[in-house]
Design a protein around this motif. Structure first.
Motif, PDB file in Angstrom:
ATOM      1  N   SER B 115       0.826  -1.200   0.000  1.00 14.40           N
ATOM      2  CA  SER B 115       0.000   0.000   0.000  1.00 14.40           C
ATOM      3  C   SER B 115       0.866   1.258   0.000  1.00 14.40           C
ATOM      4  CB  SER B 115      -1.043  -0.021   1.126  1.00 14.40           C
ATOM      5  OG  SER B 115      -0.429   0.186   2.358  1.00 14.40           O
ATOM      6  N   CYS B 116       2.014   1.222   0.632  1.00 11.84           N
ATOM      7  CA  CYS B 116       2.953   2.354   0.519  1.00 11.84           C
ATOM      8  C   CYS B 116       3.312   2.573  -0.948  1.00 11.84           C
ATOM      9  CB  CYS B 116       4.253   2.080   1.278  1.00 11.84           C
ATOM     10  SG  CYS B 116       4.158   2.284   3.064  1.00 11.84           S
ATOM     11  N   LEU B 117       3.654   1.481  -1.609  1.00 16.29           N
ATOM     12  CA  LEU B 117       4.113   1.580  -2.995  1.00 16.29           C
ATOM     13  C   LEU B 117       3.016   2.078  -3.932  1.00 16.29           C
ATOM     14  CD1 LEU B 117       6.252  -1.684  -3.303  1.00 16.29           C
ATOM     15  CD2 LEU B 117       7.116   0.654  -3.441  1.00 16.29           C
ATOM     16  N   THR B 118       1.822   1.527  -3.787  1.00 16.99           N
ATOM     17  CA  THR B 118       0.774   1.863  -4.752  1.00 16.99           C
ATOM     18  C   THR B 118       0.052   3.161  -4.402  1.00 16.99           C
ATOM     19  OG1 THR B 118      -0.813   0.477  -3.574  1.00 16.99           O
ATOM     20  CG2 THR B 118       0.371  -0.547  -5.397  1.00 16.99           C
ATOM     21  N   GLU B 119      -0.188   3.370  -3.100  1.00 14.90           N
ATOM     22  CA  GLU B 119      -0.997   4.540  -2.739  1.00 14.90           C
ATOM     23  C   GLU B 119      -0.173   5.815  -2.554  1.00 14.90           C
ATOM     24  OE1 GLU B 119      -3.352   3.328   0.635  1.00 14.90           O
ATOM     25  OE2 GLU B 119      -3.923   1.482  -0.417  1.00 14.90           O
ATOM     26  N   ARG B 120       1.049   5.662  -2.042  1.00 19.95           N
ATOM     27  CA  ARG B 120       1.831   6.870  -1.765  1.00 19.95           C
ATOM     28  C   ARG B 120       2.891   7.153  -2.807  1.00 19.95           C
ATOM     29  NH1 ARG B 120       2.283   7.836   4.370  1.00 19.95           N
ATOM     30  NH2 ARG B 120       0.522   6.654   5.160  1.00 19.95           N
ATOM     31  N   MET B 121       3.395   6.088  -3.426  1.00 18.93           N
ATOM     32  CA  MET B 121       4.550   6.299  -4.295  1.00 18.93           C
ATOM     33  C   MET B 121       4.245   6.079  -5.771  1.00 18.93           C
ATOM     34  SD  MET B 121       7.221   4.328  -1.774  1.00 18.93           S
ATOM     35  CE  MET B 121       8.780   4.787  -2.539  1.00 18.93           C
ATOM     36  N   GLY B 122       3.020   5.727  -6.086  1.00 26.64           N
ATOM     37  CA  GLY B 122       2.641   5.535  -7.483  1.00 26.64           C
ATOM     38  C   GLY B 122       3.395   4.398  -8.153  1.00 26.64           C
ATOM     39  N   GLN B 123       3.718   3.388  -7.369  1.00 33.21           N
ATOM     40  CA  GLN B 123       4.460   2.246  -7.917  1.00 33.21           C
ATOM     41  C   GLN B 123       3.546   1.023  -8.027  1.00 33.21           C
ATOM     42  OE1 GLN B 123       8.056   2.528  -8.491  1.00 33.21           O
ATOM     43  NE2 GLN B 123       7.416   4.659  -8.288  1.00 33.21           N
ATOM     44  N   GLU B 124       4.065   0.044  -8.709  1.00 32.55           N
ATOM     45  CA  GLU B 124       3.360  -1.239  -8.793  1.00 32.55           C
ATOM     46  C   GLU B 124       3.501  -1.986  -7.456  1.00 32.55           C
ATOM     47  OE1 GLU B 124       2.681  -3.313 -12.095  1.00 32.55           O
ATOM     48  OE2 GLU B 124       2.088  -1.272 -12.679  1.00 32.55           O
ATOM     49  N   ALA B 125       2.497  -2.775  -7.153  1.00 30.08           N
ATOM     50  CA  ALA B 125       2.606  -3.623  -5.963  1.00 30.08           C
ATOM     51  C   ALA B 125       3.656  -4.710  -6.225  1.00 30.08           C
ATOM     52  CB  ALA B 125       1.258  -4.265  -5.664  1.00 30.08           C
ATOM     53  N   LEU B 126       4.321  -5.147  -5.181  1.00 34.23           N
ATOM     54  CA  LEU B 126       5.305  -6.222  -5.347  1.00 34.23           C
ATOM     55  C   LEU B 126       4.579  -7.555  -5.454  1.00 34.23           C
ATOM     56  CD1 LEU B 126       7.972  -5.147  -2.689  1.00 34.23           C
ATOM     57  CD2 LEU B 126       7.989  -4.711  -5.158  1.00 34.23           C
ATOM     58  N   LYS B 127       5.130  -8.444  -6.263  1.00 35.91           N
ATOM     59  CA  LYS B 127       4.516  -9.768  -6.430  1.00 35.91           C
ATOM     60  C   LYS B 127       4.727 -10.593  -5.168  1.00 35.91           C
ATOM     61  CE  LYS B 127       4.114 -10.463 -11.321  1.00 35.91           C
ATOM     62  NZ  LYS B 127       5.078  -9.826 -12.226  1.00 35.91           N
ATOM     63  N   TRP B 128       3.672 -11.319  -4.802  1.00 35.73           N
ATOM     64  CA  TRP B 128       3.738 -12.096  -3.565  1.00 35.73           C
ATOM     65  C   TRP B 128       4.813 -13.157  -3.612  1.00 35.73           C
ATOM     66  CZ3 TRP B 128       1.488 -11.315   1.093  1.00 35.73           C
ATOM     67  CH2 TRP B 128       0.543 -10.286   1.147  1.00 35.73           C
ATOM     68  N   GLU B 129       5.590 -13.165  -2.536  1.00 30.96           N
ATOM     69  CA  GLU B 129       6.607 -14.171  -2.266  1.00 30.96           C
ATOM     70  C   GLU B 129       7.747 -14.181  -3.284  1.00 30.96           C
ATOM     71  OE1 GLU B 129       6.268 -15.256   0.671  1.00 30.96           O
ATOM     72  OE2 GLU B 129       7.824 -16.781   0.804  1.00 30.96           O
ATOM     73  N   LYS B 130       7.807 -13.141  -4.121  1.00 33.78           N
ATOM     74  CA  LYS B 130       8.964 -13.026  -5.010  1.00 33.78           C
ATOM     75  C   LYS B 130      10.094 -12.367  -4.225  1.00 33.78           C
ATOM     76  CE  LYS B 130       7.150 -14.734  -8.751  1.00 33.78           C
ATOM     77  NZ  LYS B 130       7.506 -16.111  -9.093  1.00 33.78           N
ATOM     78  N   GLY B 131      11.294 -12.472  -4.800  1.00 34.84           N
ATOM     79  CA  GLY B 131      12.488 -12.022  -4.095  1.00 34.84           C
ATOM     80  C   GLY B 131      12.386 -10.647  -3.468  1.00 34.84           C
ATOM     81  N   GLU B 132      11.912  -9.645  -4.240  1.00 34.64           N
ATOM     82  CA  GLU B 132      11.912  -8.276  -3.730  1.00 34.64           C
ATOM     83  C   GLU B 132      11.002  -8.142  -2.511  1.00 34.64           C
ATOM     84  OE1 GLU B 132      11.318  -5.247  -6.666  1.00 34.64           O
ATOM     85  OE2 GLU B 132      11.842  -3.645  -5.237  1.00 34.64           O
ATOM     86  N   GLN B 133       9.832  -8.756  -2.592  1.00 33.49           N
ATOM     87  CA  GLN B 133       8.906  -8.646  -1.467  1.00 33.49           C
ATOM     88  C   GLN B 133       9.464  -9.352  -0.224  1.00 33.49           C
ATOM     89  OE1 GLN B 133       5.270 -11.020  -0.967  1.00 33.49           O
ATOM     90  NE2 GLN B 133       4.125  -9.114  -1.035  1.00 33.49           N
ATOM     91  N   VAL B 134      10.020 -10.527  -0.431  1.00 38.86           N
ATOM     92  CA  VAL B 134      10.525 -11.298   0.706  1.00 38.86           C
ATOM     93  C   VAL B 134      11.709 -10.575   1.359  1.00 38.86           C
ATOM     94  CG1 VAL B 134      11.536 -13.493   1.437  1.00 38.86           C
ATOM     95  CG2 VAL B 134       9.700 -13.476  -0.250  1.00 38.86           C
ATOM     96  N   MET B 135      12.607 -10.048   0.517  1.00 37.27           N
ATOM     97  CA  MET B 135      13.787  -9.349   1.041  1.00 37.27           C
ATOM     98  C   MET B 135      13.376  -8.105   1.826  1.00 37.27           C
ATOM     99  SD  MET B 135      16.795 -10.705   0.116  1.00 37.27           S
ATOM    100  CE  MET B 135      17.502 -11.835  -1.075  1.00 37.27           C
ATOM    101  N   LEU B 136      12.462  -7.332   1.256  1.00 33.76           N
ATOM    102  CA  LEU B 136      12.022  -6.105   1.942  1.00 33.76           C
ATOM    103  C   LEU B 136      11.301  -6.436   3.240  1.00 33.76           C
ATOM    104  CD1 LEU B 136      10.526  -3.396  -0.467  1.00 33.76           C
ATOM    105  CD2 LEU B 136      12.185  -3.070   1.374  1.00 33.76           C
ATOM    106  N   THR B 137      10.429  -7.431   3.190  1.00 36.28           N
ATOM    107  CA  THR B 137       9.698  -7.836   4.389  1.00 36.28           C
ATOM    108  C   THR B 137      10.677  -8.299   5.468  1.00 36.28           C
ATOM    109  OG1 THR B 137       7.841  -8.524   3.019  1.00 36.28           O
ATOM    110  CG2 THR B 137       7.902  -9.392   5.253  1.00 36.28           C
TER     111      THR B 137
END
Lengths: 167, 297, 164, 111
Positions: B115-137
């Motif tokens: 929600s930070c990415l899509t609502e505040r930063m105008g970015q795409e949501a991260l794909k679930w359980e893919k590397g970027e999401q897991v690393m950031l989490t």
């Protein structure tokens, strides 16, 4: 959970062993095991007997039973129970070697345990292998199937009964 | 591009490298990695495995998370709001899954990042359980390492924890088995090679009390022999690096895999079902120190 | 094999070239062929060849090499293995290489560490291996005099889970 | 996920005195594909991709060369002992079967 088997008379155990062909030699044992496993002489005690009547007319095949019991895709008994000649059986359930050798449970009781163990113990860790009654959230590819079908249940029972013979 | 923080990142990387043996006093943020000595779940594995946990394959992956945290996304990064390297988020992840007023239900860190990415930063949501999401989490969770997990269990969360508990206790799937059967009734035993953990916070300290509660039967003897049901937590050390999976993975993957294995319907990542389950699991681990990313076979 | 053989690692022929496979039936007195099996089935032959290729020909004396690894590996995908060779590392008497082989892996060769006296300190190396199924793990050390020392350890690899 | 491939960590003890023999541990991120696995969906073989050679240099001198097979686990680790006669740079270089070369250096200080 051990309450039931202690109540079973020793005579019944003897009768069962006789019915299953308790032979000393391995060769003879294999032959004997192909006999029908349900003993008609069992006393009528539903609580102890569980499902006394075999699920099929065809006698259980202990050789196929062992395959099913040790196959991850099928019975996978060894996931929780120790069995002869397997590596890394689990220990979440009792050893089936010890259970089969040291107790005198009826074939019906064993059948009940495999078909639906919740009847014996509502909070059992054991899976429900045959009955699909009341199952929720079944994975779509398994809907309409049974973990073990009727003949497979009989085969597994036939295999388990071979373990009654002390080695 | 002016907000790029490569210098900060570089410092961070060097600092982390130094952390391996020497704590670096110059670091702005005292980020602690996984500490095998503080992991009460490792006792059940071989000495050799515990030795690996001192230098697990995940060592260094927090640096990747930090880089993603500071990564420029159209002129902004997570650090724009959350401070250098996320210093304002220290402690935040101890409350997750956390109730969200707007949604009217609890959310995961993953939901919050999206929600930070899509609502505040105008970015795409991260794909679930893919590397970027897991690393950031993992990185955001690790910012709270050493702090006690403290998921809200009262107020608006009570209902959802209750739903999670219901899911935990309910027999499901073709195998007709509930989480509680393997992880409470049979905790401490092995399902084949898999050790059944007790996902609560009873810890070593309560070992005797836990064992004393077991009924006196062969089951109890077996569990005594197996090390009994020593609760070693759950959400406190997830995401983990699992050697079987060869990468970092979140609790969501664990829950889905368990469901699949008992031949039950597998819900979507981040679905209410799994969020509630994760909230319940977290609630019974409350009080345990966060220690992310954990390490398991 | 890699082309690093000619790198200036050695002060004096540290990486000797390998000779012909020396499989004998000498099983007595702790002296064995590389695998301890003289007449080889397909896979044992593969193992013997692999040992010969990486460690050189000769009989392996199974002594002085200790393998530290889990008796039962939690997961065969990552199995920690540490090899300790009880041998000096002086300029004229040292271990020039330590090879690790997994008998039952499709490719038995796992790793070889080529050491240098003095700088290498001790003939102790560790790594983490993939072990497909329960198997013997073999560590073979070659001295600068071409003597082969070995260590053997059975590793059981567990099988996981409730099915699905 | 191939991102992060080649990232490495080296650990050496905190305090070293000249003449000490110390254990050096190193970890590098790499898939270590054997070439024997198949992609579950496409059924195609996943090409072999593994580190086959590791070189350790200390004070500009090669001190250890390792040859690896594909049996070395994913995100490989290794350790060895190093005799530290004085301060200097420790450099580890990993080369994989596709010819990629990764390296990591660390400063070894002595008291």
């Amino acid at each position: 959970m051990d309450r039931l088997h202690k109540a079973i008379p020793l005579a019944l155990a003897a009768a069962l062993l006789a019915a299953c062909g308790n032979n000393a030699s391995q060769d003879k044992k294999q032959k004997a095991e192909t006999k029908p496993v349900a003993a008609k002489t069992e006393p009528v005690d539903v609580a102890v007997l569980g499902i006394a009547k075999p699920l099929t007319d065809k006698p259980g095949d202990p050789v196929n039973g062992r395959k099913l019991a040790t196959s991850k895709k099928k019975g996978n008994c060894l996931a929780c129970h120790d069995l002869p000649d397997v590596h890394f059986a689990g220990n979440a359930g009792p050893s089936l070697i010890e259970s089969m050798q040291n107790n005198d449970r009826s074939v019906g009781w064993i059948r009940q345990k495999i078909v639906d163990p919740k009847v014996d113990n509502p909070d059992t860790v054991m899976f429900t292998f045959h009955s699909n009654e009341g199952k929720k959230m079944i994975r779509p590819d398994k809907v309409g199937t049974r973990v073990l079908d009727a003949q497979e249940v009989e085969d597994v029972i036939a295999y388990l009964l071979t373990l009654r013979e002390k080695k | 591009m002016k907000t790029r923080r490569s210098n900060v990142l570089l410092q961070g990387v060097l600092g982390l490298a130094a952390l391996a043996f020497v704590a670096s006093p110059a670091m702005a943020l005292d980020l602690k990695g996984y500490d095998a000595n503080k992991d009460p779940g490792l006792y059940k594995y071989s000495e050799n495995f515990r030795g690996m946990a001192e230098f697990p394959p995940s060592d260094g992956m927090l640096e990747d998370g930090k880089a993603l945290f500071n990564k420029d996304r159209s002129g902004q990064s997570c650090a724009t709001c959350h401070g250098e390297d996320g210093e304002k988020l220290v402690g935040a992840s101890t409350h997750y899954p956390k109730y969200d007023e707007k949604l009217g239900k609890p959310k995961l860190i993953q939901h919050q990042i999206n929600s930070c990415l899509t609502e505040r930063m105008g970015q795409e949501a991260l794909k679930w359980e893919k590397g970027e999401q897991v690393m950031l989490t993992t990185y955001v969770k690790a910012l709270s390492n050493g702090m006690p997990l403290s998921i809200q269990t009262d107020g608006p969360m009570a209902k959802f924890i209750e739903l999670g508990k219901k899911a935990y206790d309910e027999r499901i799937g073709h195998f007709d088995i509930a989480c509680k059967h393997c992880h409470n009734t049979a905790a401490g035993t092995n399902i084949r090679a898999e050790y059944m953990s007790a996902p609560d916070n009873t810890g070593y300290a309560n070992l005797e009390a836990v064992v004393a509660k077991l009924p006196a039967n062969p089951e109890r003897e077996r569990r005594l022999a197996a090390g009994a049901a020593i609760g070693s937590g759950s959400v406190d050390h997830w995401p983990i690096y699992r050697t079987k999976w060869g990468k970092l993975a979140t609790m969501q993957r664990r829950l889905r895999t368990c469901n699949k294995n008992v031949r039950a319907v597998v819900h979507d990542y981040g679905s209410d079902y799994y969020v509630n389950l994760e909230a319940y699991l977290g609630s019974i681990s409350n009080g345990m120190e966060m220690n992310v990313p954990g390490f398991r076979p | 094999m890699s082309n690093v053989m000619d790198k200036p690692v050695s002060r004096r022929g540290l990486f000797s070239t390998v000779g012909r496979l020396g499989v004998t039936a000498a099983l007595a007195g702790g002296v064995m062929s590389p695998t301890g099996v003289a007449v080889a089935s397909g896979h044992e032959e593969k193992l013997n060849k692999s040992v010969e290729r990486y460690m050189g020909a000769g009989e392996v004396t199974y002594e002085k090499v200790t393998i530290d690894a889990p008796i039962i590996a939690e997961n065969g995908r990552v199995v920690p293995v540490k090899v300790t060779v009880d041998h000096p590392m002086t300029d004229d008497d040292f271990i020039e290489s330590v090879g690790i082989f997994v008998d039952k892996n499709p490719i038995p060769f796992a790793a070889r560490f080529r050491l240098k006296p003095g700088q290498a300190g001790k003939a102790v190396v560790a790594t983490r291996l993939k072990i497909g199924k329960s198997s013997n793990l073999r560590a073979i050390a070659r001295t600068n005099n071409g003597k082969l020392l070995g260590g053997l350890r059975e590793i059981k690899v567990t099988i996981g889970g409730c099915g699905g | 996920m191939s991102s992060g491939i080649g990232k490495a960590k080296i650990r050496i003890p905190r305090s070293i005195q000249a003449g000490d023999t110390v254990e050096v541990k190193a970890l590098i991120r790499h898939p270590m594909e054997t070439g024997l696995r198949k992609n579950k969906k496409t059924k195609e073989k996943i090409p072999a991709h593994y580190i086959d050679e590791v070189t350790v240099e200390f004070r500009n001198e090669t001190v250890l060369v390792a040859d690896w097979g594909a049996a070395v686990a994913k995100d490989p680790f290794f350790s060895f002992f190093l005799q530290v006669d004085g301060p200097g740079v420790l450099k580890i270089t990993w080369k994989d079967n596709k010819g990629e070369v990764y390296s990591k250096t660390t400063e070894v200080t002595v008291k």
